[in-house]
Write a protein that holds these residues in place. Structure first.
Motif, PDB file in Angstrom:
ATOM      1  N   ILE A 235      51.721  23.066 183.584  1.00  0.00           N
ATOM      2  CA  ILE A 235      52.696  23.162 182.491  1.00  0.00           C
ATOM      3  C   ILE A 235      51.993  22.976 181.149  1.00  0.00           C
ATOM      4  CG2 ILE A 235      54.702  22.046 181.428  1.00  0.00           C
ATOM      5  CD1 ILE A 235      55.644  21.386 184.292  1.00  0.00           C
ATOM      6  N   ASN A 236      51.117  21.978 181.069  1.00  0.00           N
ATOM      7  CA  ASN A 236      50.367  21.750 179.826  1.00  0.00           C
ATOM      8  C   ASN A 236      49.537  22.969 179.454  1.00  0.00           C
ATOM      9  OD1 ASN A 236      51.316  19.123 179.510  1.00  0.00           O
ATOM     10  ND2 ASN A 236      49.645  18.229 180.675  1.00  0.00           N
ATOM     11  N   GLN A 237      48.863  23.542 180.465  1.00  0.00           N
ATOM     12  CA  GLN A 237      48.012  24.690 180.200  1.00  0.00           C
ATOM     13  C   GLN A 237      48.837  25.908 179.795  1.00  0.00           C
ATOM     14  OE1 GLN A 237      44.508  24.625 180.195  1.00  0.00           O
ATOM     15  NE2 GLN A 237      44.970  26.516 179.077  1.00  0.00           N
ATOM     16  N   TYR A 238      49.988  26.076 180.441  1.00  0.00           N
ATOM     17  CA  TYR A 238      50.858  27.210 180.104  1.00  0.00           C
ATOM     18  C   TYR A 238      51.321  27.119 178.646  1.00  0.00           C
ATOM     19  CZ  TYR A 238      54.946  30.255 179.980  1.00  0.00           C
ATOM     20  OH  TYR A 238      55.858  31.214 179.632  1.00  0.00           O
ATOM     21  N   LEU A 239      51.760  25.934 178.237  1.00  0.00           N
ATOM     22  CA  LEU A 239      52.207  25.754 176.855  1.00  0.00           C
ATOM     23  C   LEU A 239      51.071  25.984 175.871  1.00  0.00           C
ATOM     24  CD1 LEU A 239      54.475  22.607 177.317  1.00  0.00           C
ATOM     25  CD2 LEU A 239      55.216  24.974 177.036  1.00  0.00           C
ATOM     26  N   ARG A 240      49.891  25.504 176.228  1.00  0.00           N
ATOM     27  CA  ARG A 240      48.723  25.725 175.367  1.00  0.00           C
ATOM     28  C   ARG A 240      48.395  27.212 175.277  1.00  0.00           C
ATOM     29  NH1 ARG A 240      45.698  23.054 171.441  1.00  0.00           N
ATOM     30  NH2 ARG A 240      43.547  23.785 171.481  1.00  0.00           N
ATOM     31  N   ASN A 241      48.428  27.897 176.424  1.00  0.00           N
ATOM     32  CA  ASN A 241      48.157  29.335 176.428  1.00  0.00           C
ATOM     33  C   ASN A 241      49.137  30.092 175.538  1.00  0.00           C
ATOM     34  OD1 ASN A 241      46.208  28.689 178.254  1.00  0.00           O
ATOM     35  ND2 ASN A 241      46.993  29.952 179.917  1.00  0.00           N
ATOM     36  N   GLN A 242      50.420  29.730 175.642  1.00  0.00           N
ATOM     37  CA  GLN A 242      51.434  30.415 174.840  1.00  0.00           C
ATOM     38  C   GLN A 242      51.191  30.212 173.347  1.00  0.00           C
ATOM     39  OE1 GLN A 242      53.788  32.579 176.172  1.00  0.00           O
ATOM     40  NE2 GLN A 242      52.451  32.177 177.912  1.00  0.00           N
ATOM     41  N   LYS A 243      50.755  29.021 172.994  1.00  0.00           N
ATOM     42  CA  LYS A 243      50.458  28.747 171.589  1.00  0.00           C
ATOM     43  C   LYS A 243      49.306  29.610 171.105  1.00  0.00           C
ATOM     44  CE  LYS A 243      49.190  25.035 168.385  1.00  0.00           C
ATOM     45  NZ  LYS A 243      49.020  23.567 168.203  1.00  0.00           N
ATOM     46  N   ILE A 244      48.267  29.717 171.925  1.00  0.00           N
ATOM     47  CA  ILE A 244      47.102  30.509 171.541  1.00  0.00           C
ATOM     48  C   ILE A 244      47.441  31.998 171.499  1.00  0.00           C
ATOM     49  CG2 ILE A 244      44.779  31.205 172.268  1.00  0.00           C
ATOM     50  CD1 ILE A 244      44.399  28.364 173.347  1.00  0.00           C
ATOM     51  N   ILE A 245      48.219  32.453 172.465  1.00  0.00           N
ATOM     52  CA  ILE A 245      48.618  33.864 172.499  1.00  0.00           C
ATOM     53  C   ILE A 245      49.373  34.255 171.235  1.00  0.00           C
ATOM     54  CG2 ILE A 245      50.196  35.481 173.660  1.00  0.00           C
ATOM     55  CD1 ILE A 245      49.407  34.029 176.309  1.00  0.00           C
ATOM     56  N   ALA A 246      50.180  33.332 170.711  1.00  0.00           N
ATOM     57  CA  ALA A 246      51.021  33.623 169.543  1.00  0.00           C
ATOM     58  C   ALA A 246      50.266  33.554 168.213  1.00  0.00           C
ATOM     59  CB  ALA A 246      52.198  32.659 169.513  1.00  0.00           C
ATOM     60  N   LEU A 247      49.012  33.113 168.231  1.00  0.00           N
ATOM     61  CA  LEU A 247      48.263  32.977 166.985  1.00  0.00           C
ATOM     62  C   LEU A 247      48.048  34.331 166.305  1.00  0.00           C
ATOM     63  CD1 LEU A 247      45.397  30.487 168.000  1.00  0.00           C
ATOM     64  CD2 LEU A 247      47.424  29.970 166.625  1.00  0.00           C
ATOM     65  N   THR A 248      48.134  34.322 164.981  1.00  0.00           N
ATOM     66  CA  THR A 248      47.759  35.475 164.172  1.00  0.00           C
ATOM     67  C   THR A 248      46.551  35.086 163.313  1.00  0.00           C
ATOM     68  OG1 THR A 248      49.170  34.854 162.300  1.00  0.00           O
ATOM     69  CG2 THR A 248      50.180  36.168 164.073  1.00  0.00           C
ATOM     70  N   GLY A 249      45.997  36.061 162.630  1.00  0.00           N
ATOM     71  CA  GLY A 249      44.848  35.772 161.781  1.00  0.00           C
ATOM     72  C   GLY A 249      45.132  34.690 160.761  1.00  0.00           C
ATOM     73  N   ALA A 250      46.354  34.667 160.261  1.00  0.00           N
ATOM     74  CA  ALA A 250      46.721  33.662 159.264  1.00  0.00           C
ATOM     75  C   ALA A 250      46.772  32.261 159.862  1.00  0.00           C
ATOM     76  CB  ALA A 250      48.069  34.009 158.643  1.00  0.00           C
ATOM     77  N   ASP A 251      46.942  32.177 161.190  1.00  0.00           N
ATOM     78  CA  ASP A 251      47.034  30.871 161.856  1.00  0.00           C
ATOM     79  C   ASP A 251      45.670  30.299 162.220  1.00  0.00           C
ATOM     80  OD1 ASP A 251      49.868  31.059 161.890  1.00  0.00           O
ATOM     81  OD2 ASP A 251      49.762  32.303 163.703  1.00  0.00           O
ATOM     82  N   TYR A 252      44.635  31.121 162.198  1.00  0.00           N
ATOM     83  CA  TYR A 252      43.335  30.684 162.694  1.00  0.00           C
ATOM     84  C   TYR A 252      42.811  29.423 161.997  1.00  0.00           C
ATOM     85  CZ  TYR A 252      42.833  35.125 165.265  1.00  0.00           C
ATOM     86  OH  TYR A 252      43.002  36.183 166.121  1.00  0.00           O
ATOM     87  N   PRO A 253      42.815  29.363 160.667  1.00  0.00           N
ATOM     88  CA  PRO A 253      42.262  28.161 160.018  1.00  0.00           C
ATOM     89  C   PRO A 253      42.949  26.872 160.448  1.00  0.00           C
ATOM     90  CG  PRO A 253      42.512  29.933 158.421  1.00  0.00           C
ATOM     91  CD  PRO A 253      43.205  30.383 159.669  1.00  0.00           C
ATOM     92  N   THR A 254      44.284  26.905 160.566  1.00  0.00           N
ATOM     93  CA  THR A 254      45.015  25.710 160.986  1.00  0.00           C
ATOM     94  C   THR A 254      44.648  25.325 162.409  1.00  0.00           C
ATOM     95  OG1 THR A 254      46.872  26.270 159.538  1.00  0.00           O
ATOM     96  CG2 THR A 254      47.302  24.714 161.324  1.00  0.00           C
ATOM     97  N   PHE A 255      44.536  26.323 163.272  1.00  0.00           N
ATOM     98  CA  PHE A 255      44.195  26.043 164.666  1.00  0.00           C
ATOM     99  C   PHE A 255      42.781  25.481 164.777  1.00  0.00           C
ATOM    100  CE2 PHE A 255      42.843  27.184 169.002  1.00  0.00           C
ATOM    101  CZ  PHE A 255      43.871  26.595 169.721  1.00  0.00           C
ATOM    102  N   VAL A 256      41.859  26.002 163.977  1.00  0.00           N
ATOM    103  CA  VAL A 256      40.491  25.493 163.985  1.00  0.00           C
ATOM    104  C   VAL A 256      40.467  24.028 163.547  1.00  0.00           C
ATOM    105  CG1 VAL A 256      38.206  25.686 162.908  1.00  0.00           C
ATOM    106  CG2 VAL A 256      39.414  27.745 163.661  1.00  0.00           C
TER     107      VAL A 256
END
Length: 343
Positions: free
Chosen positions: A197-218
């Motif tokens: 479940i943890n991995q699935y939620l993490r995957n979904q978050k990463i899948i939804a990332l756009t270029g504008a989200d990259y700096p925040t995620f980093v």
């Protein structure tokens, strides 16, 4: 629906149904007027599934995980098949040895002679049938690694790709991924499901990332990795599991990533976003501004991290390590597991 009708539809006894209620496998509401359980069609369906899976020998823990997330059923079926295969081999070997021994017993005149006969007897199989076990190990690994991407109907071309992935998994199941399949079998279903479940939620978050989200995620990756670098227990677990489990899985996933990216577009987005963000993080670590983080991680990893092109995903594994399947056991339990497998 009253319990008498449920018994007729499921073939289960009243006592068994109440036991499954006590175990919270089903939670039928109670009629306030008469105090009896009021069963739904979904309860009946679940009881039917439970009965069938119990007939196959699955534990209630495995069944509970399947009821919570039906798509995990292949994973637990493969786990049970491995267990049954091992039991069958042991029984066959035991019968064979008992038959051989019983043929010698009429001439046994003393305890010393009997002890000598038993000394040459081995009731356990020396080795499992490699092909069958490795094939099941491959399916177990594939279901675990890509369970989140097996939820849609597949085309003929996707079936071709999946066969390629399974063939590659089969080849590695007998070598560098063998340890991982044993590790999966050593973890309880509830704990595997929680990490899924943890991995699935993490995957979904990463899948939804756009270029504008990259700096925040980093920035989030930096924070998580600093936490990892300050936790000696997590570092010890990483050190123990890196060579036998973590790195082989990372290398293998890279080797089949081309097929997986074609197989499912969501995996392609996950793969590309993960590697883009981890590459940005590595560029930061190699800059003067990232020198402190780089030094902290070099000390924490102690050489056990490969961030060459293609393996940037190991940084993502480390960032989420405390919630991953690798962190479920204590260092002492990990050492016991590794010693047991190697022995």
């Amino acid at each position: 629906m009253r319990i008498q009708e449920v018994m007729g539809k499921t073939g289960l006894s009243r006592r068994t149904i109440h036991y499954y209620i006590d175990q919270k496998l089903i939670i039928p509401p109670v009629n306030e007027g008469n105090g009896y359980h009021d069963f739904t069609e979904e309860d009946v369906q679940k009881l039917f599934i439970i009965r069938k899976l119990r007939e196959a020998g699955l534990s209630l823990a495995d069944i509970r995980a399947i009821l919570r997330k039906p798509r995990t059923m292949p994973f637990y079926l493969h786990k049970q098949m491995n267990e049954l295969q091992t039991q069958m081999l042991t029984i066959q070997k035991t019968i064979s040895e008992m038959d051989r021994l019983s043929g010698q017993l009429p001439v046994c005149q003393s305890l010393d002679q009997l002890a000598g006969m038993l000394e040459d007897t081995n009731f356990s199989p020396d080795e499992p049938p490699q092909f069958q076990m490795e094939s099941r190990d491959a399916r177990l690994l594939a279901q675990y690694l890509w369970m989140a991407y097996l939820d849609t109907p597949v085309t003929e071309y996707q079936q071709f790709l999946w066969q390629k992935i399974m063939q590659q998994t089969m080849e590695h199941a007998r070598t560098d991924l063998k340890m991982m399949s044993r590790y999966l079998q050593s973890i309880s279903p509830e704990r595997i499901d929680a990490t899924n479940i943890n991995q699935y939620l993490r995957n979904q978050k990463i899948i939804a990332l756009t270029g504008a989200d990259y700096p925040t995620f980093v920035e989030e990756l930096k924070t998580s990795l600093l936490a990892f670098a300050s936790d000696p227990v997590q570092q010890e677990k990483w050190s123990l599991l890196y060579q036998p489990l973590i790195h082989p899985i990372a290398v293998f996933c890279v080797s089949v990533s081309g097929w997986m990216r074609e197989f499912h577009p969501a995996y392609r987005r996950y793969y590309e976003n993960t590697h883009t963000c981890c590459r940005m993080l590595k560029d930061f670590m190699d800059s003067p501004e990232g020198a402190l983080l780089n030094a902290a991680l070099n000390k924490a990893f102690n050489g056990n991290c490969d961030v060459r092109t293609g393996y940037y995903g190991e940084l993502e594994v480390a960032a989420t390590f405390h919630k991953s399947i690798y962190a479920l056991l204590s260092p002492e339990q990990i050492r016991e597991f590794l010693a047991g497998v190697e022995g």
